[in-house]
Motif scaffolding. Sequence first.
Motif, PDB file in Angstrom:
ATOM      1  N   SER A  66     -22.714  10.465  17.503  1.00 22.69           N
ATOM      2  CA  SER A  66     -23.762   9.794  18.418  1.00 22.69           C
ATOM      3  C   SER A  66     -25.189  10.493  17.957  1.00 22.69           C
ATOM      4  CB  SER A  66     -23.575  10.348  19.784  1.00 22.69           C
ATOM      5  OG  SER A  66     -22.442   9.801  20.278  1.00 22.69           O
ATOM      6  N   ALA A  67     -25.394  11.983  17.400  1.00 21.24           N
ATOM      7  CA  ALA A  67     -26.264  12.149  16.642  1.00 21.24           C
ATOM      8  C   ALA A  67     -26.994  11.496  15.770  1.00 21.24           C
ATOM      9  CB  ALA A  67     -26.193  13.781  16.491  1.00 21.24           C
ATOM     10  N   PHE A  68     -25.975  11.201  14.841  1.00 16.25           N
ATOM     11  CA  PHE A  68     -26.513  10.277  13.639  1.00 16.25           C
ATOM     12  C   PHE A  68     -26.962   9.019  14.135  1.00 16.25           C
ATOM     13  CE2 PHE A  68     -23.670  13.143  11.151  1.00 16.25           C
ATOM     14  CZ  PHE A  68     -24.644  13.990  10.612  1.00 16.25           C
ATOM     15  N   SER A  69     -26.303   8.389  15.209  1.00 16.82           N
ATOM     16  CA  SER A  69     -26.455   7.219  15.621  1.00 16.82           C
ATOM     17  C   SER A  69     -27.981   7.097  16.310  1.00 16.82           C
ATOM     18  CB  SER A  69     -25.400   6.729  16.614  1.00 16.82           C
ATOM     19  OG  SER A  69     -25.819   5.266  17.321  1.00 16.82           O
ATOM     20  N   LEU A  70     -28.222   7.983  17.051  1.00 18.87           N
ATOM     21  CA  LEU A  70     -29.408   8.320  17.590  1.00 18.87           C
ATOM     22  C   LEU A  70     -30.625   8.493  16.665  1.00 18.87           C
ATOM     23  CD1 LEU A  70     -28.333  10.395  20.828  1.00 18.87           C
ATOM     24  CD2 LEU A  70     -29.387   8.065  20.886  1.00 18.87           C
ATOM     25  N   PHE A  71     -30.380   9.153  15.532  1.00 16.40           N
ATOM     26  CA  PHE A  71     -31.506   9.492  14.589  1.00 16.40           C
ATOM     27  C   PHE A  71     -31.539   7.951  14.012  1.00 16.40           C
ATOM     28  CE2 PHE A  71     -32.405  10.266  10.071  1.00 16.40           C
ATOM     29  CZ  PHE A  71     -33.711  11.143  10.457  1.00 16.40           C
ATOM     30  N   ALA A  72     -30.810   7.166  13.608  1.00 19.00           N
ATOM     31  CA  ALA A  72     -30.678   5.836  13.007  1.00 19.00           C
ATOM     32  C   ALA A  72     -31.692   4.907  14.054  1.00 19.00           C
ATOM     33  CB  ALA A  72     -29.620   5.335  12.772  1.00 19.00           C
ATOM     34  N   ALA A  73     -31.347   5.148  15.353  1.00 21.32           N
ATOM     35  CA  ALA A  73     -32.121   4.145  16.455  1.00 21.32           C
ATOM     36  C   ALA A  73     -33.510   4.744  16.461  1.00 21.32           C
ATOM     37  CB  ALA A  73     -31.379   4.447  17.853  1.00 21.32           C
ATOM     38  N   MET A  74     -33.655   5.947  16.382  1.00 19.71           N
ATOM     39  CA  MET A  74     -35.114   6.460  16.366  1.00 19.71           C
ATOM     40  C   MET A  74     -35.889   5.767  15.325  1.00 19.71           C
ATOM     41  SD  MET A  74     -35.863  10.391  16.062  1.00 19.71           S
ATOM     42  CE  MET A  74     -37.483  11.070  16.170  1.00 19.71           C
ATOM     43  N   LYS A  75     -35.439   5.720  14.046  1.00 21.73           N
ATOM     44  CA  LYS A  75     -36.109   5.251  13.033  1.00 21.73           C
ATOM     45  C   LYS A  75     -36.199   3.688  13.285  1.00 21.73           C
ATOM     46  CE  LYS A  75     -35.806   7.098   9.068  1.00 21.73           C
ATOM     47  NZ  LYS A  75     -35.409   7.295   7.877  1.00 21.73           N
ATOM     48  N   ARG A  76     -35.296   2.993  13.520  1.00 22.41           N
ATOM     49  CA  ARG A  76     -35.301   1.784  13.951  1.00 22.41           C
ATOM     50  C   ARG A  76     -36.657   1.315  14.903  1.00 22.41           C
ATOM     51  NH1 ARG A  76     -30.064   1.478  14.883  1.00 22.41           N
ATOM     52  NH2 ARG A  76     -30.084   1.426  16.888  1.00 22.41           N
ATOM     53  N   TYR A  77     -36.783   2.081  15.788  1.00 18.36           N
ATOM     54  CA  TYR A  77     -37.821   1.911  16.809  1.00 18.36           C
ATOM     55  C   TYR A  77     -38.914   2.271  16.207  1.00 18.36           C
ATOM     56  CZ  TYR A  77     -34.477   0.536  20.611  1.00 18.36           C
ATOM     57  OH  TYR A  77     -33.486  -0.059  21.266  1.00 18.36           O
ATOM     58  N   GLN A  78     -39.039   2.986  15.061  1.00 17.62           N
ATOM     59  CA  GLN A  78     -40.248   3.236  14.531  1.00 17.62           C
ATOM     60  C   GLN A  78     -40.722   4.488  15.253  1.00 17.62           C
ATOM     61  OE1 GLN A  78     -42.646   0.189  14.052  1.00 17.62           O
ATOM     62  NE2 GLN A  78     -41.479  -0.800  12.097  1.00 17.62           N
TER      63      GLN A  78
END
Length: 119
Positions: A66-78
């Motif tokens: 989940s931590a890595f997934s949230l990091f990826a989402a964070m970057k997706r949302y710029q």
Amino acid sequence: MEEMKEVGLSPNHRAWTILIDICGGSGNVEGALQILRAMREAGIQPDVVTYTTIIKVCVENKDFKSAFSLFAAMKRYQIKPNMVTYNTLLRARSQYGSLQEVQQCLAIYQDMRKAGYVT
């Protein structure tokens, strides 16, 4: 949050983030993730502090996926990670068990270096 709404107050980023931290502090990662979803549904977009807080909750509870997934989402949302975000993910590196987690950690470190942060 409901009490705040009842008296006409609108929770801000800080209130939502504190609620995520409290929920996660009790070990309830799923509850913290639900609060993040509710925050978005309320029309408040999470910021770097909110994402870093929920990532910290996941790391502290050994939910690295989940931590890595949230990091990826964070970057997706710029939303640009800050040094605290990177350190939160990297500080758990000794606990990573799988090759994939180690590779993700290395990718985060490289991303941090590209962003101009040094350790």
